[in-house]
Each structure stands twice: as structure tokens, then as C-alpha cells.
Scaffold this motif. Structure first.
Motif, PDB file in Angstrom:
ATOM      1  N   VAL A   1      52.772  38.747  42.688  1.00 48.32           N
ATOM      2  CA  VAL A   1      51.311  38.543  42.623  1.00 48.32           C
ATOM      3  C   VAL A   1      50.621  39.494  43.614  1.00 48.32           C
ATOM      4  O   VAL A   1      49.619  40.140  43.286  1.00 48.32           O
ATOM      5  CB  VAL A   1      50.941  37.074  42.948  1.00 48.32           C
ATOM      6  CG1 VAL A   1      49.433  36.897  43.063  1.00 48.32           C
ATOM      7  CG2 VAL A   1      51.490  36.144  41.871  1.00 48.32           C
TER       8      VAL A   1
ATOM      9  N   ARG B   1      50.515  43.060  42.302  1.00 46.08           N
ATOM     10  CA  ARG B   1      49.503  43.243  41.250  1.00 46.08           C
ATOM     11  C   ARG B   1      48.109  43.283  41.847  1.00 46.08           C
ATOM     12  O   ARG B   1      47.280  44.105  41.493  1.00 46.08           O
ATOM     13  CB  ARG B   1      49.594  42.102  40.233  1.00 46.08           C
ATOM     14  CG  ARG B   1      48.850  42.389  38.929  1.00 46.08           C
ATOM     15  CD  ARG B   1      48.282  41.147  38.301  1.00 46.08           C
ATOM     16  NE  ARG B   1      47.039  40.769  38.935  1.00 46.08           N
ATOM     17  CZ  ARG B   1      45.831  41.232  38.582  1.00 46.08           C
ATOM     18  NH1 ARG B   1      45.706  42.069  37.580  1.00 46.08           N
ATOM     19  NH2 ARG B   1      44.747  40.855  39.224  1.00 46.08           N
TER      20      ARG B   1
ATOM     21  N   HIS C   1      45.829  46.540  41.504  1.00 50.18           N
ATOM     22  CA  HIS C   1      44.614  46.464  40.687  1.00 50.18           C
ATOM     23  C   HIS C   1      43.341  46.467  41.513  1.00 50.18           C
ATOM     24  O   HIS C   1      42.250  46.340  40.960  1.00 50.18           O
ATOM     25  CB  HIS C   1      44.689  45.263  39.742  1.00 50.18           C
ATOM     26  CG  HIS C   1      45.559  45.546  38.570  1.00 50.18           C
ATOM     27  ND1 HIS C   1      45.081  45.987  37.372  1.00 50.18           N
ATOM     28  CD2 HIS C   1      46.905  45.525  38.455  1.00 50.18           C
ATOM     29  CE1 HIS C   1      46.084  46.198  36.551  1.00 50.18           C
ATOM     30  NE2 HIS C   1      47.202  45.926  37.188  1.00 50.18           N
TER      31      HIS C   1
ATOM     32  N   GLU D   1      39.710  35.504  37.202  1.00 50.29           N
ATOM     33  CA  GLU D   1      40.897  34.817  36.670  1.00 50.29           C
ATOM     34  C   GLU D   1      40.535  33.445  36.122  1.00 50.29           C
ATOM     35  O   GLU D   1      41.096  32.985  35.137  1.00 50.29           O
ATOM     36  CB  GLU D   1      41.963  34.678  37.767  1.00 50.29           C
ATOM     37  CG  GLU D   1      42.766  35.955  37.942  1.00 50.29           C
ATOM     38  CD  GLU D   1      43.461  36.046  39.274  1.00 50.29           C
ATOM     39  OE1 GLU D   1      43.296  35.129  40.097  1.00 50.29           O
ATOM     40  OE2 GLU D   1      44.157  37.042  39.507  1.00 50.29           O
TER      41      GLU D   1
ATOM     42  N   SER E   1      38.217  34.101  32.847  1.00 47.63           N
ATOM     43  CA  SER E   1      38.955  34.636  31.697  1.00 47.63           C
ATOM     44  C   SER E   1      40.116  33.711  31.321  1.00 47.63           C
ATOM     45  O   SER E   1      40.913  34.032  30.454  1.00 47.63           O
ATOM     46  CB  SER E   1      39.488  36.036  32.013  1.00 47.63           C
ATOM     47  OG  SER E   1      40.475  35.966  33.014  1.00 47.63           O
ATOM     48  N   ARG E   2      40.217  32.571  31.989  1.00 50.58           N
ATOM     49  CA  ARG E   2      41.208  31.523  31.687  1.00 50.58           C
ATOM     50  C   ARG E   2      42.642  31.987  31.900  1.00 50.58           C
ATOM     51  O   ARG E   2      43.566  31.405  31.320  1.00 50.58           O
ATOM     52  CB  ARG E   2      41.063  31.027  30.236  1.00 50.58           C
ATOM     53  CG  ARG E   2      39.659  30.781  29.781  1.00 50.58           C
ATOM     54  CD  ARG E   2      39.161  29.467  30.278  1.00 50.58           C
ATOM     55  NE  ARG E   2      37.739  29.305  29.950  1.00 50.58           N
ATOM     56  CZ  ARG E   2      37.120  28.164  29.839  1.00 50.58           C
ATOM     57  NH1 ARG E   2      37.789  27.048  30.022  1.00 50.58           N
ATOM     58  NH2 ARG E   2      35.837  28.108  29.574  1.00 50.58           N
ATOM     59  N   VAL E   3      42.817  33.034  32.676  1.00 54.08           N
ATOM     60  CA  VAL E   3      44.186  33.498  32.902  1.00 54.08           C
ATOM     61  C   VAL E   3      44.854  32.661  34.001  1.00 54.08           C
ATOM     62  O   VAL E   3      46.060  32.692  34.180  1.00 54.08           O
ATOM     63  CB  VAL E   3      44.178  35.013  33.252  1.00 54.08           C
ATOM     64  CG1 VAL E   3      43.822  35.269  34.687  1.00 54.08           C
ATOM     65  CG2 VAL E   3      45.502  35.658  32.916  1.00 54.08           C
TER      66      VAL E   3
ATOM     67  N   GLU F   1      45.474  29.459  34.317  1.00 50.60           N
ATOM     68  CA  GLU F   1      46.502  28.490  33.920  1.00 50.60           C
ATOM     69  C   GLU F   1      47.785  29.195  33.485  1.00 50.60           C
ATOM     70  O   GLU F   1      48.883  28.685  33.689  1.00 50.60           O
ATOM     71  CB  GLU F   1      45.978  27.576  32.808  1.00 50.60           C
ATOM     72  CG  GLU F   1      46.895  26.391  32.602  1.00 50.60           C
ATOM     73  CD  GLU F   1      46.291  25.285  31.762  1.00 50.60           C
ATOM     74  OE1 GLU F   1      45.105  25.382  31.398  1.00 50.60           O
ATOM     75  OE2 GLU F   1      47.010  24.321  31.472  1.00 50.60           O
ATOM     76  N   VAL F   2      47.620  30.386  32.898  1.00 44.83           N
ATOM     77  CA  VAL F   2      48.807  31.171  32.516  1.00 44.83           C
ATOM     78  C   VAL F   2      49.596  31.514  33.780  1.00 44.83           C
ATOM     79  O   VAL F   2      50.823  31.407  33.818  1.00 44.83           O
ATOM     80  CB  VAL F   2      48.368  32.461  31.773  1.00 44.83           C
ATOM     81  CG1 VAL F   2      49.573  33.309  31.430  1.00 44.83           C
ATOM     82  CG2 VAL F   2      47.588  32.115  30.512  1.00 44.83           C
ATOM     83  N   LEU F   3      48.863  31.904  34.820  1.00 44.70           N
ATOM     84  CA  LEU F   3      49.531  32.253  36.082  1.00 44.70           C
ATOM     85  C   LEU F   3      50.189  31.020  36.696  1.00 44.70           C
ATOM     86  O   LEU F   3      51.304  31.086  37.205  1.00 44.70           O
ATOM     87  CB  LEU F   3      48.519  32.843  37.070  1.00 44.70           C
ATOM     88  CG  LEU F   3      47.861  34.159  36.656  1.00 44.70           C
ATOM     89  CD1 LEU F   3      46.798  34.560  37.661  1.00 44.70           C
ATOM     90  CD2 LEU F   3      48.899  35.262  36.540  1.00 44.70           C
ATOM     91  N   LEU F   4      49.478  29.897  36.615  1.00 46.86           N
ATOM     92  CA  LEU F   4      50.022  28.681  37.228  1.00 46.86           C
ATOM     93  C   LEU F   4      51.214  28.121  36.452  1.00 46.86           C
ATOM     94  O   LEU F   4      51.923  27.251  36.935  1.00 46.86           O
ATOM     95  CB  LEU F   4      48.921  27.621  37.345  1.00 46.86           C
ATOM     96  CG  LEU F   4      47.844  27.937  38.388  1.00 46.86           C
ATOM     97  CD1 LEU F   4      46.747  26.896  38.369  1.00 46.86           C
ATOM     98  CD2 LEU F   4      48.440  28.029  39.787  1.00 46.86           C
ATOM     99  N   SER F   5      51.400  28.626  35.235  1.00 49.63           N
ATOM    100  CA  SER F   5      52.599  28.210  34.502  1.00 49.63           C
ATOM    101  C   SER F   5      53.825  28.945  35.030  1.00 49.63           C
ATOM    102  O   SER F   5      54.948  28.535  34.791  1.00 49.63           O
ATOM    103  CB  SER F   5      52.427  28.483  33.008  1.00 49.63           C
ATOM    104  OG  SER F   5      52.495  29.876  32.754  1.00 49.63           O
ATOM    105  N   ALA F   6      53.573  30.045  35.721  1.00 49.97           N
ATOM    106  CA  ALA F   6      54.700  30.839  36.220  1.00 49.97           C
ATOM    107  C   ALA F   6      54.842  30.774  37.737  1.00 49.97           C
ATOM    108  O   ALA F   6      55.880  31.158  38.275  1.00 49.97           O
ATOM    109  CB  ALA F   6      54.525  32.298  35.789  1.00 49.97           C
TER     110      ALA F   6
ATOM    111  N   LEU G   1      41.797  25.032  38.250  1.00 48.94           N
ATOM    112  CA  LEU G   1      41.783  24.570  36.862  1.00 48.94           C
ATOM    113  C   LEU G   1      40.491  23.855  36.487  1.00 48.94           C
ATOM    114  O   LEU G   1      40.344  23.379  35.371  1.00 48.94           O
ATOM    115  CB  LEU G   1      42.965  23.622  36.619  1.00 48.94           C
ATOM    116  CG  LEU G   1      44.335  24.281  36.690  1.00 48.94           C
ATOM    117  CD1 LEU G   1      45.422  23.244  36.641  1.00 48.94           C
ATOM    118  CD2 LEU G   1      44.505  25.272  35.563  1.00 48.94           C
TER     119      LEU G   1
END
Lengths: 317, 421
Positions: free
Chosen positions: B7, B10, B14, B226, B229-231, B233-238, B403
């Protein structure tokens, strides 16, 4: 030797302020197969899934995933959340590589798998494109790749079909079936009963935060007797409707414009064969058909008190 | 740890390797450094000549004749002004009778047929005074030159009435500039520039402030992005929320450090070019190195917490506002703090986060009155404890806020999030 439990929830509760979102849900999922996690909006599906993923913690109860906490098993789990999200300015390959790295893959392995999955999902040539340049359907497929790139033992899909056109929905269905054949355990939430019926080996239904159904699909269809009859009258349907409405054991009768038939609901405990005979005797018919029980009907039956809300749910599918 | 570093990498890539950062955080300051020496040249301008008539009403005596001599004197210049910028004076001096009608002359000034009217008079208390009347459209630089000439003419007249020689007196009163040099502990001699020495603490504080705020602001916007753009929860899944937050904080710490080294390096190089490198003590650099991570994490965790709690940048302003107010303290009070680093104001703010790192750096790098080292260390210890507490609270807000969608939480709701299990 008992089968390994992939998901094990014991009496899980979650409250948000005054809202008791999940009430004592227990769920035990063994390795292999597809489990449909059904329920109307606001039933507590996503909250339960988030607790399974350790994104939020339960107020009470115990959650175990792959024999441990999901926090420790995140590399072995794939998750496609209901709220889709991508880094808009990131290139597709870079985003997928980032997700793969988070899941513990090295770069070469990640690139190999990403290439294979993009091809499998019919997304050739998108790896250099920025996520914001993709259509909604393509973005959704990229997210699916992000959730399966680590070849997870457990795959959780929260409303995977929402927003997909029929062609892409079929493609996704095939991929989910392929993953099951390769041994991945899949839990997916949906309110598309038809899809759940086509895909699931087992169904868990949650309503107002409580589990109201949890059994194999075949057992459900066997247990819930058919109760709906489609009758195409040979004469004016209004006359036939009145006549059928007077037949003993008929709970309701109404004209279904789409089916160009009368839809007759039989009362609980009524013998379906006796019902068919009664309908045929009431008015001349071109066709009378006892419909196979669908998950839709099971759903309505189980959470019938919320017919309005469910009508919206099911109708939207 | 692997997830945290992924993380962080990135986040760093970025931010620091984007066109926006390269242009905004590197290109613009570099351009400013290049342009600063050119600014005086770019601002230089030659005013139009001062032409026409000036009438003197001399009710004191000898002012009218002194005015001509005062006009011939070289003008006073500001340090940044050159001879090229002097006003070219081509005035004709006319003396009016002491009892001449002022009203008539005033109307000539008003219609610009007269460039200026100078009235030398005595006040009721008997003090000499000069009144200058100019047209409302007069050039300000012409007016300043006429004021200077009027002042000098009055002095010249006074000297003449005493029978003294003005040139001789001026020679006697001529003030020579004192050339001050500093001798470094190594025995090197360099020209002393006191004004620059006062600016060194400000430079240190600004360096800390700008580098930390730039990256903390990136952290705020990237977290909001983040979420929106709803990303998230995707990050929190990993990753876990703590791994995600730590990774983001570390990534932006790298960005901040790059800026600190870059701007600090340029600043030191500039001082070296002015042979003033010895105004920066080794202890100043060590204090800066000690305070940088504390200040960064203190500010960054506020921004990350706020970013996770809101849905857009506009909502963030209302939550960041109080912290920003506290952080403006060192910007507003830098001069009194530098002049009196052991004053009550400076000491108190050394212990109030989030202003404390910036105020303490101002105090510790000031040379006017050495700050006891124990105070610096105590302030650092207090700040570290506060930072740890803020990291704990920020992480809890981040975990819940990441969230959350919908309305912006109130401060009371944020406190509840901190207590949520």
C-alpha cells in the motif's frame, strides 16, 4: 472425519446505533459447492459478509473463516463487494497487479494469472487502459479478476450480477461454475432468484437480520409444494376469474397479462391435484398447468409479510 | 507487513511520480527559486521626468533659495533601488511673496498648470513646517521626491540662517556603515546579515510546514477518492484497516521526506552560495530530523481520519478547520516567538498539539535566546505521546469511517466511532 468448515458463524450479532442489523446468525459452510446468500435489501447480507471478511467485527458471536480469522486468511479469500470500486486513473494491469501483490503473489505470477483471467473474461487489450476508460460492465469484470487472481479457496461474491447485461451475466455464470469445478467454495449474495436457482447447491435466506432458511436447493424445492396454477381460459377471462375464485381451496386468482393466463394461488394444505380438478370444473380451459415451485415463491412465502418490499426486490431481477 | 509496504509503495508512486506532483511540488518551487533573483530587475522602472513649475511661499526665510540646492542633491534611495530609477527633475523654482494669495496658487495646482506649491511656515507653537500641495493626478514617486526635497530645503534654510556651511555639516554628520563579520568556530570569517539570521528559524518551520502539509493534503484527497470511488472496500478485502492506514501514512511520509530533502537541500545550497552555511547549526538539523516524523504523523493522521469520515473535500473543510486554526499559530506568531523563544507564549504553544512541533522548531533554531535542551526534549516526549494517542484514535475513526457513506459525522459522532469496538 468431519468435513472442513470454510465459514463458521456462531450466533453473530451486529448493531449500528439503534439498528440491530444482524440477529444471532449462525452459518456453517463446508468446502466445495456454491451457497446462495439471499435476502431483500437491508436484510443484513452485506453486513454478514463484511463480518465474514473481518472488515467489520461482530458485537457478539464468533466468526471463523478457513479455520482462522479472515484477517489471517485474506490471501486465501477472494471478495467482490457489492459496492464496486476501482482506482479511476490507474491502468487495469497496474490495479490488478496491486491487488495481486496485496494477496501475496509475486509479479511474474500475478502477470501470468492476470493475462489468463482477462482473456477468460473476454477483456483482451484492456490491460493498458485506465479503469475510468472502461464501460461499467468491463469494470465489473476487472473487479471479478481482482477477486479471483489469487485463486482463492473461498470466493465471496456480493451481488455479482447486478448491472451486467445478459451476455456478460452468462459469461460470469460459466466462470463461477468453472471455479466450483476447480474446488473453490463460493458464497454469493443475490436477490436474483433465477440465478440462485441455476447456480446454487445450497441456499441461505436472511430476513431482517435473521436466518430464515438454510438447506440444499433440492431439499427446498421438494419441501415447498407447488401452489401456483396457470390457467388459460377458453372464454372471457373475467368470467373465468370469478368462477375460479369461488372454487374451495383457491386462495387468490388474478389475470397475468405477461403469461396471458390466470394465476391461481392455492391455499396452504390444499391438494394440488384436487385444485387442478376444481379449476377445470369451474370454467372451460385451453390449458391448465401446475407451476414448479421457484425460489421466488419460496422467498415470498418465507418473508410474505413484506410483500411490498419483496415485490420490488424480485421484480427488479 | 507485506501488505502495508505494498500500500505504501502504491501511495508513494501515485503521488510522487505523477505529473501533478512533479509540476506542482518540484517544478513550481524550482521556477520560483530561479525567478526570485530576477524579481528586482523585473520590477525596475524609470519614472517619467518631473517637469513644470514649483512655487515656493517662504514665510520662514531662505527656504526658496535652499530648494534649488536641495533639488541638485542626489536623491535618497532604498537598498534595492539603483541610480537608473532616480526621478529626473526638470523643475523651474519660482518664489512667491510670503503674503501671496494661496487660493489662486491652489487653483493652479488643481488645474495642473503648477506642478507643486510648497508653503514654508511656522505653526502656532513657532515650529517650522512645510506644506506641499500637488495635483491629485500626481505620480507618487514625483510626490515622494518633492517631499524629500522640501524636507531638505527646510534644513538647508535653517543651517543657512545660522550662518553655517551645509556641505561642511553634512560631511561631519555623514554616517558610515558598520561592516560586521561573523567568525565561525573553525575560524572562518563571513559577512553578518542579521535579517537573514532571523529568517533561518522561519525557514526551518516553513520547511516542516510546507512538506508535511503538502503530503498530508495528498493523504486527505487520496482517502476521500478511495471512499468516493468505492475502492475502499475492495482494499479492505485484502488488507486490514490498520494495514491500509499504516501503508498510506508511510507512503505519504516518503513523499514528505523527498520534499524535505529536496527543499532543505536547495535552502542549504543557497546559504552555502551566500557563505552563510554556518548560520545553520548541526543541532538545528538534528532537531529537525527528530521533529519531522512526529509532526508528520500528527498532522497526517488527522487528515487520514477526516478523509475516511467524509465523502467529499468540501465536507472535509469543516472537520479540518479547527486543526488548521491551531496549525496557523506558528505562521502568525513566528516573529514574536523567534525574538523571544523563552517567552510564555512560545513555551505554552510548545506543548499544545498540533502546533507544538512547528513552534518548538521555531524556538530551538532561534539564536536570540538559547532554549534549554531539556525543554526541547520534554516537548518532543509530550508530542510523541500525543501523536501515539492521535494515531490510535485516528485508526479507530478510519476503521469505522472508511465504509461509512452518507452525511458527514459530527464531532460527537467521531468520538463515538473512537469508542466503537
Amino acid at each position: 472425519m468431519p468435513a472442513e468448515r470454510v465459514i463458521d458463524l456462531q450466533d453473530v450479532h451486529k448493531r449500528f446505533g439503534g439498528t440491530h442489523a444482524v440477529r444471532g446468525v449462525s452459518l456453517s459452510l463446508e468446502r466445495g459447492g456454491i451457497c446462495g446468500f439471499l435476502g431483500p435489501n437491508g436484510a443484513g447480507k452485506s453486513t454478514t459478509i463484511r463480518m465474514i471478511m473481518s472488515i467489520i467485527l461482530p458485537d457478539e458471536g464468533r466468526v471463523s473463516v478457513l479455520g482462522t480469522s479472515a484477517l489471517d486468511a485474506k490471501d486465501r479469500i477472494g471478495y467482490l463487494p457489492e459496492e464496486r470500486g476501482l482506482y479511476r486513473r490507474m491502468r487495469v494491469a497496474e490495479f490488478l497487479r496491486f491487488m495481486a501483490r496485496l494477496k501475496g503473489l509475486d509479479r511474474a505470477d500475478a502477470d501470468r494469472r492476470i493475462g489468463a483471467w482477462l482473456e477468460r473474461l473476454e477483456l483482451p487489450g484492456v490491460s493498458r487502459r485506465r479503469c475510468m476508460e472502461l464501460s461499467k460492465g468491463m469494470q465489473q469484470k476487472v473487479q471479478l479478476v481482482a477477486s479471483v487472481v489469487n485463486e482463492p479457496e473461498l470466493l465471496i461474491l456480493d451481488e455479482p450480477f447486478s448491472g451486467l447485461d445478459p451476455v456478460n451475466a452468462r459469461l460470469l455464470t460459466h466462470q463461477i461454475q468453472g471455479l466450483r469445478e476447480r474446488g473453490t467454495t463460493i458464497l454469493f449474495s443475490t436477490h436474483q432468484m433465477r440465478t440462485a436457482e441455476d447456480l446454487c447447491d445450497r441456499v441461505v435466506l436472511i430476513h431482517r437480520g435473521e436466518k430464515v432458511l438454510d438447506e440444499p436447493l433440492t431439499s427446498i424445492l421438494r419441501r415447498f409444494d407447488p401452489r401456483t396454477v396457470l390457467a388459460e381460459p377458453a372464454q372471457d377471462h373475467a368470467v373465468a376469474e370469478r368462477a375460479i375464485g369461488r372454487v374451495p381451496g383457491v386462495q387468490s386468482c388474478g389475470w397475468n397479462e405477461a403469461a396471458k393466463s390466470l394465476q391461481v394461488r392455492l391455499a396452504e394444505g390444499m391438494d394440488p391435484q384436487a385444485g387442478l380438478r376444481g379449476i377445470l370444473a369451474a370454467a372451460p380451459m385451453r390449458r391448465v398447468e401446475l407451476r414448479r415451485t421457484t425460489l421466488d415463491e419460496v422467498f415470498v412465502q418465507l418473508v410474505g409479510g413484506d410483500a411490498a418490499a419483496l415485490g420490488q426486490e424480485v421484480g427488479g431481477d | 507487513m507485506r501488505r502495508t509496504l505494498t500500500v505504501a509503495a502504491r501511495e508513494f508512486r501515485h503521488t510522487a511520480l505523477t505529473k501533478g506532483f512533479i509540476i506542482g511540488a518540484i517544478g513550481v518551487p524550482a521556477l520560483m527559486f530561479a525567478v526570485i533573483p530576477l524579481i528586482p530587475k523585473l520590477m525596475r522602472s524609470t519614472p517619467p521626468p518631473l517637469e513644470g513649475r514649483i512655487v515656493v511661499v517662504d514665510r520662514v526665510g531662505r527656504v526658496a533659495e535652499s530648494l534649488q540646492a536641495a533639488l541638485a542633491e542626489p536623491p535618497e534611495r532604498q537598498p534595492w533601488e539603483t541610480q537608473d530609477e532616480d526621478v529626473d527633475v526638470r523643475l523651474t523654482v519660482e518664489a512667491a511673496a510670503p503674503d501671496a494669495s494661496i487660493d489662486g496658487l491652489r487653483s493652479q495646482v488643481a488645474d495642473e498648470s503648477l506642478r507643486a506649491l510648497l508653503i514654508a511656515d511656522r505653526s502656532e507653537e513657532g515650529a517650522e513646517q512645510v506644506e506641499l500641495l500637488v495635483p491629485s493626478t500626481g505620480n507618487p514617486r514625483h510626490t515622494r521626491r518633492l517631499e524629500e526635497v522640501g524636507r531638505k530645503a527646510l534644513v538647508r534654510a535653517r543651517v543657512a540662517r545660522q550662518g553655517q556651511d551645509y556641505g561642511q555639516l553634512q560631511e561631519l554628520m555623514k554616517s558610515e556603515r558598520v561592516r560586521t563579520s561573523r567568525i565561525s568556530p573553525q575560524g572562518e570569517q563571513a559577512t553578518e546579515r542579521t535579517e537573514l539570521r532571523a529568517l533561518v528559524p522561519m525557514g526551518f518551520m516553513l520547511l516542516l510546514w510546507v512538506t508535511i502539509f503538502t503530503s498530508a493534503n495528498y493523504l486527505l484527497t487520496s482517502t476521500i477518492e478511495e471512499k468516493s470511488s468505492r475502492v475502499m472496500e475492495v482494499l479492505l478485502s485484502a488488507t486490514s484497516p490498520m494495514e491500509l492506514l499504516t501503508g498510506k501514512l508511510l507512503g505519504q511520509a516518503g513523499v514528505s521526506l523527498v520534499m524535505l530533502l529536496m527543499y532543505g537541500g536547495v535552502g542549504l545550497a543557497g546559504l552555502g552560495a551566500l557563505t552563510m552555511l554556518d548560520v545553520v547549526r548541526l543541532s538545528d538539523l538534528l532537531w529537525l530530523a527528530a521533529w519531522f516524523p512526529v509532526a508528520y504523523f500528527m498532522v497526517a493522521v488527522i487528515m487520514a481520519g477526516v478523509g475516511s469520515a467524509v465523502n467529499d473535500l468540501r465536507d472535509a473543510q469543516s472537520l479540518v478547520g479547527p486543526a488548521l486554526m491551531a496549525l496557523m499559530v506558528p505562521m502568525v506568531l513566528w516573529l514574536p516567538i523567534v525574538e523571544n523563544p523563552n517567552g510564555a507564549l512560545a513555551v505554552i504553544f510548545s506543548f499544545i498539539p498540533p502546533a507544538s512541533p512547528f513552534v518548538t522548531v521555531l524556538r530551538l533554531t532561534a539564536v536570540t535566546d538559547p532554549v534549554p535542551a531539556w525543554q526541547g526534549l520534554l516537548a518532543l516526549a509530550v508530542a510523541i505521546l500525543c501523536t501515539l494517542a492521535m494515531l490510535w484514535a485516528g485508526a479507530r475513526i478510519f476503521r469505522v469511517g472508511a465504509l461509512m457513506q452518507g452525511k458527514t459525522p459530527t464531532p460527537r459522532e467521531l468520538l463515538r466511532w473512537i469508542r466503537v469496538r
